[in-house]
Design a protein around this motif. Structure first.
Motif, PDB file in Angstrom:
ATOM      1  N   ARG A 125      -7.513  -0.775   0.253  1.00 48.38           N
ATOM      2  CA  ARG A 125      -7.835   0.466   0.969  1.00 48.38           C
ATOM      3  C   ARG A 125      -9.295   0.458   1.424  1.00 48.38           C
ATOM      4  O   ARG A 125      -9.604   0.844   2.560  1.00 48.38           O
ATOM      5  CB  ARG A 125      -7.555   1.673   0.078  1.00 48.38           C
ATOM      6  CG  ARG A 125      -6.071   1.908  -0.192  1.00 48.38           C
ATOM      7  CD  ARG A 125      -5.852   3.164  -1.011  1.00 48.38           C
ATOM      8  NE  ARG A 125      -4.430   3.425  -1.208  1.00 48.38           N
ATOM      9  CZ  ARG A 125      -3.702   2.876  -2.189  1.00 48.38           C
ATOM     10  NH1 ARG A 125      -4.279   2.045  -3.055  1.00 48.38           N
ATOM     11  NH2 ARG A 125      -2.430   3.164  -2.301  1.00 48.38           N
ATOM     12  N   LEU A 173       0.818  -1.213   0.000  1.00 51.19           N
ATOM     13  CA  LEU A 173       0.000   0.000   0.000  1.00 51.19           C
ATOM     14  C   LEU A 173       0.850   1.260   0.000  1.00 51.19           C
ATOM     15  O   LEU A 173       0.399   2.330  -0.433  1.00 51.19           O
ATOM     16  CB  LEU A 173      -0.930   0.001   1.218  1.00 51.19           C
ATOM     17  CG  LEU A 173      -2.078  -1.018   1.171  1.00 51.19           C
ATOM     18  CD1 LEU A 173      -2.845  -1.006   2.473  1.00 51.19           C
ATOM     19  CD2 LEU A 173      -3.001  -0.722  -0.004  1.00 51.19           C
ATOM     20  N   SER A 195      -0.601   5.206   2.538  1.00 52.48           N
ATOM     21  CA  SER A 195      -1.634   4.540   3.340  1.00 52.48           C
ATOM     22  C   SER A 195      -1.080   4.030   4.662  1.00 52.48           C
ATOM     23  O   SER A 195      -1.746   3.230   5.332  1.00 52.48           O
ATOM     24  CB  SER A 195      -2.254   3.380   2.548  1.00 52.48           C
ATOM     25  OG  SER A 195      -2.824   3.820   1.350  1.00 52.48           O
TER      26      SER A 195
END
Length: 698
Positions: free
Chosen positions: A557, A518, A522
C-alpha cells in the motif's frame, strides 16, 4: 449327455476358467513328476527338444524386448527352465543307469545324437567340451550377470527415494496428473523388485552348473559299477557306453543352460505385477509371433541336420510355426488397445510424432543432490531438509513480501555423492558439499582451539569450516565454533541464495498476485496506479530494484501510494527515480530492518572532500574515473572492517543523489554493505558517524 454339455459347453466352468492361471502349478507338478516317475525314451527326446527350443525362445525374447518390464517374467522363467533341466537330468540318469547296458540309444535319440554325432563318438572330446561349457557358464556368464544384478539392485534401491521425490515434485508442479504419478511410482517399485529378483535368480544357474558336474560324476562312476558288476560288461565297453551316454546327457542339458545364462546377462526383468507367474509367462513368452517364427526357423534347420531326430524337430517346428501364425492373426484381428495388442511391444507408438507434451519447461528453482544426500530429503529416513525448505520459503514470504517458487528436489547420479546444486531458471547459482552424519563447525573468526576434521568452506558465506564427528559437537561449541548439521548447511545456503536472487524470482505473475492480495479495500488505489500511472512492467522493475538491495516489499500500500504521488510526474516514468521515491516512503521500514528500535544510528559516512568529488563525478555523467574508483573501493573495504570490528551494522549513509551510483558500485564486491540515503532516515532517529570513508573515524 446333458452333464457332459454342462461341463464342456460354452457356459461351463472349464470354458470360463482362464487356463493361463493353471499354467504355473501344472508345470511344477509335471516337472516334479519327471523326477519321480520313469519316462519312455520318446518322451525324453520330446522334452529335451522342447528344452532346447525354450532356451532359444527365451534368448530371442530377451534380445528383442525394448525395456526391462517388457519381459518381467524372466526370473520365473529362469527358475522353471532350471528345474526342467534338473528334472530331465534326473530322468535321463535313471534311464542311463537302468538301460545303459543295452547300447548307445538306451536314453533316447537326442542324447545319442549329442553323444555320438556332435563329438564324433570320442568321449574324451565330449568330456572336454562339457567341462568347457560348464566353465564358461559358471565362471563367466553367470558370475558376470550376478554381479550386474547385485550392483544394479544396490544403486536402484539407493535412487528410489530420489525418483519418488522427482515424481512428487512433477505432480506438485502440475507437469503430470495423479494417474501418471501413480503409474511412475509403480514402475519405480517394479524396477527395484526386478534387480533384487535377478540377484537371487542368477544363483539358480550357478547351482545348475555345479549340479551338472555332480550328476556327470555319478553317471560315470555308477554306470561303470552297474555295467561291470551287474551286467558283466568288459571295463572298456562299460566305460565307452556309459561315458558317451553321460556326455550326451550333459551336453543336451548344458547347452540350453548356457543359452539361458546368456539371456540372463542381457535381460532386465522380473518385477512384481498384477499377474501371477503363469499369466506372465503365457502372456509374454508365447504371445510374440515373431519370436515363435524365429524359433521355429532355428528348430527347422536343426531338424534338417543329418543324424538328428528329424521327426521330433520338424514336429516341434510345425507346432511353433502354427502358434506363431495363429498369434499373428489374433494380433491383426484384435482392436486397438485390447489386451492382445498391449501384450506386444509397440515400437510405432514409442516413436510417435513429437508434441507439446514432449516439451519440458525449466524449473524456476531446483535443488539437485548426489545419491548420498538422498537421505537428507527422504522423510522415511528422517530427512529434515524438505521440512526446512518449506519453513524457509514461508519465512522468506513473511520477510520479503512475496512467495518464492517451489523448490523442485531431485537426485542427480552424475553429481559427486555428497554434492548438491541449486539452480534458478535452469542456471546453477550455488553448489556445495555436505556430509550426512557429520557436523560443520564454522569458524566465525574468534575460536579458542582447533578441531580435528575435514577442512571445508561454509557454502553460504565462504567462512572457513571443518566437518567434524558428532562426538566433537559440544567441544566445537565450547571453542567458539558455530556447529550445524548437513541439512542446516544446505538450507542456510538456499536461504542466502533466495535473498540474493530475490529480484530474479519476482515475475509478472507474482506482481499480479500481490495486487490481487490487497483485496477489495485497496482496489481503487490499484486501479489508480496500475495501469493508469505506471504499467505492470514498470511496477515489476521498481519492486525488483527494492529486492535487489534486500528491501522488503510487504508494504504494497505504501509502495502504491508513493507511485500514485510520483508516477505521473514524468512520462515515460523513470524507474530509478520512482525507486528512490518509494525508498523514501519505505524509509522507516528500511531503517527498522537494519537497526531495529535504536534511536541512535551508528553508521559509516563520507569525508566531505570525497563527497564533493563524487558529487561532481556523478553530475558529469555518473561514471567514476578508474583511479577514483579503486581508491574508493580500497578505503570502503578498510572502513567496513573497522565498522564490523566495532559490532555495528555495515550501513553507509550518503546524499540522495549519490545513493544509486554508490550502491551499484560498492555492492558488486561488498555485498554485506547497505547504502541508504539521508532522506530515507526518519526524523525521530539521530545519526552518528562512527567511521568515515576518506577520513578518520569520528
Amino acid at each position: 449327455m446333458k452333464g457332459m454339455t454342462d461341463l464342456f459347453g460354452p457356459d461351463s466352468w472349464l470354458a470360463t476358467t482362464d487356463l493361463k492361471i493353471m499354467t504355473g502349478p501344472v508345470l511344477i507338478v509335471l516337472i516334479l513328476s519327471m523326477m519321480i516317475l520313469p519316462l519312455p525314451t520318446f518322451i525324453l527326446d520330446l522334452l529335451f527338444t522342447f528344452n532346447i527350443a525354450l532356451a532359444i525362445m527365451v534368448l530371442m525374447v530377451s534380445m528383442l524386448t525394448e525395456k526391462p518390464l517388457d519381459f518381467s517374467a524372466f526370473p520365473s522363467v529362469l527358475l522353471f527352465t532350471t528345474l526342467l533341466r534338473l528334472s530331465l537330468n534326473v530322468a535321463s540318469t535313471r534311464v542311463i543307469l537302468m538301460e545303459g547296458h543295452t547300447g548307445p540309444d538306451a536314453a533316447g535319440k537326442v542324447i545319442e545324437a549329442f553323444g555320438e554325432f556332435l563329438v564324433g563318438g570320442n568321449f574324451a572330446v565330449g568330456l572336454a567340451l562339457f567341462l568347457i561349457l560348464v566353465t564358461i557358464n559358471f565362471m563367466v556368464i553367470t558370475k558376470g550377470a550376478g554381479r550386474i544384478a547385485e550392483v544394479g539392485a544396490r544403486f536402484t534401491l539407493d535412487s528410489m527415494p530420489g525418483k519418488q521425490m522427482a515424481i512428487d515434485a512433477d505432480l506438485n508442479a502440475g507437469l503430470i496428473g495423479e494417474p501418471q504419478a501413480r503409474q511412475r511410482r509403480k514402475e519405480v517399485a517394479q524396477e527395484a523388485d526386478f534387480f533384487g529378483s535377478m540377484d537371487g535368480a542368477s544363483k539358480f544357474v550357478r547351482g545348475d552348473a555345479v549340479a551338472g558336474l555332480v550328476i556327470m560324476g555319478v553317471c560315470i562312476i555308477g554306470g561303470l559299477a552297474i555295467g561291470i558288476l551287474q551286467h558283466g560288461m568288459a571295463f572298456s565297453d562299460a566305460a565307452h557306453t556309459y561315458t558317451m551316454l553321460t556326455i550326451g546327457d550333459g551336453l543336451v542339458a548344458q547347452i540350453p543352460g548356457l543359452v539361458i545364462s546368456i539371456a540372463a546377462g542381457v535381460t532386465v526383468s522380473r518385477v512384481n505385477t498384477e499377474q501371477d507367474v503363469g499369466q506372465q509367462m503365457m502372456g509374454q513368452l508365447f504371445s510374440r509371433p515373431r519370436v515363435l517364427m524365429m524359433t521355429a526357423g532355428v528348430m527347422g534347420l536343426l531338424g534338417l541336420v543329418p543324424g538328428m531326430p528329424n521327426l521330433v524337430f520338424l514336429l516341434l517346428t510345425g507346432l511353433l510355426a502354427g502358434l506363431g501364425w495363429w498369434f499373428s492373426k489374433q494380433e491383426d484381428l484384435a482392436p486397438e488397445g485390447s489386451p492382445a495388442q498391449t501384450l506386444l511391444p509397440k515400437s510405432a507408438a514409442q516413436s510417435s510424432e513429437a508434441s507439446w507434451d514432449d516439451v519440458q519447461l525449466v524449473d524456476t528453482l531446483s535443488l539437485r543432490v548426489g545419491h548420498r544426500l538422498i537421505q537428507l530429503v527422504d522423510a522415511r529416513q528422517q530427512g529434515e531438509l524438505i521440512t526446512r525448505i518449506k519453513s524457509l520459503r514461508k519465512k522468506f514470504a513473511q520477510d520479503m513480501g512475496f512467495l518464492p517458487p517451489v523448490v523442485h528436489v531431485r537426485d542427480k547420479l552424475e553429481l559427486a555423492a555428497n554434492t548438491y546444486i541449486i539452480s534458478l531458471k535452469g542456471v546453477e547459482i550455488g553448489r556445495g558439499e555436505v556430509f550426512p552424519g557429520k557436523w560443520l563447525a564454522i569458524n566465525p573468526g574468534k575460536v579458542t582451539h582447533e578441531l580435528e576434521g575435514t577442512a571445508a568452506v561454509d557454502p553460504a558465506f565462504g567462512l572457513p569450516a571443518i566437518w567434524i564427528e558428532p562426538n566433537l559437537r559440544e567441544h566445537g561449541q565450547i571453542y567458539g565454533y558455530t556447529v550445524v548439521d548437513a541439512s542446516t548447511v544446505t538450507a542456510t545456503h538456499l536461504n542466502h541464495l533466495l535473498h540474493q536472487h530475490a529480484k530474479d524470482m519476482l515475475g509478472r505473475g507474482e506482481v499480479q498476485k500481490l495486487l490481487d492480495k490487497l483485496g477489495p479495500d485497496s482496489k481503487g488505489l490499484v486501479d489508480e496506479v496500475v495501469p493508469k500511472l505506471v504499467s505492470l512492467t514498470v511496477l515489476q522493475r521498481v519492486l525488483q530494484n527494492l529486492l535487489e538491495e534486500n528491501v522488503s516489499i510487504r508494504d504494497m500500500r505504501t509502495i502504491l501510494d508513493a507511485l500514485a504521488e510520483h508516477g505521473g510526474v514524468q512520462q515515460p516514468p523513470d524507474v530509478q527515480e520512482l525507486t528512490a521515491a518509494v525508498r523514501v516512503a519505505l524509509g522507516r521500514s528500511i531503517v527498522n530492518q537494519l537497526f531495529g528500535n535504536k534511536t541512535e544510528l551508528k553508521v559509516i559516512g563520507l569525508d566531505f572532500n570525497l563527497e564533493q568529488v563524487l558529487m561532481q563525478a556523478v553530475g558529469n555523467g555518473g561514471a567514476l574515473e578508474p583511479s577514483l574508483a579503486d581508491n574508493l573501493m580500497q578505503q570502503t573495504t578498510l572502513t567496513l572492517k573497522r565498522q564490523e570490528n566495532s559490532s555495528e551494522p555495515p550501513v553507509l549513509v550518503v546524499p540522495n543523489k549519490l545513493r544509486p551510483v554508490l550502491s551499484r558500485f560498492l555492492r558488486r564486491r561488498l555485498r554485506q554493505l547497505t547504502v541508504i540515503a539521508l532522506s530515507e532516515i526518519p526524523d525521530d532517529r539521530t545519526l552518528r558517524m562512527t567511521n568515515v570513508i576518506g577520513g578518520k573515524p569520528k
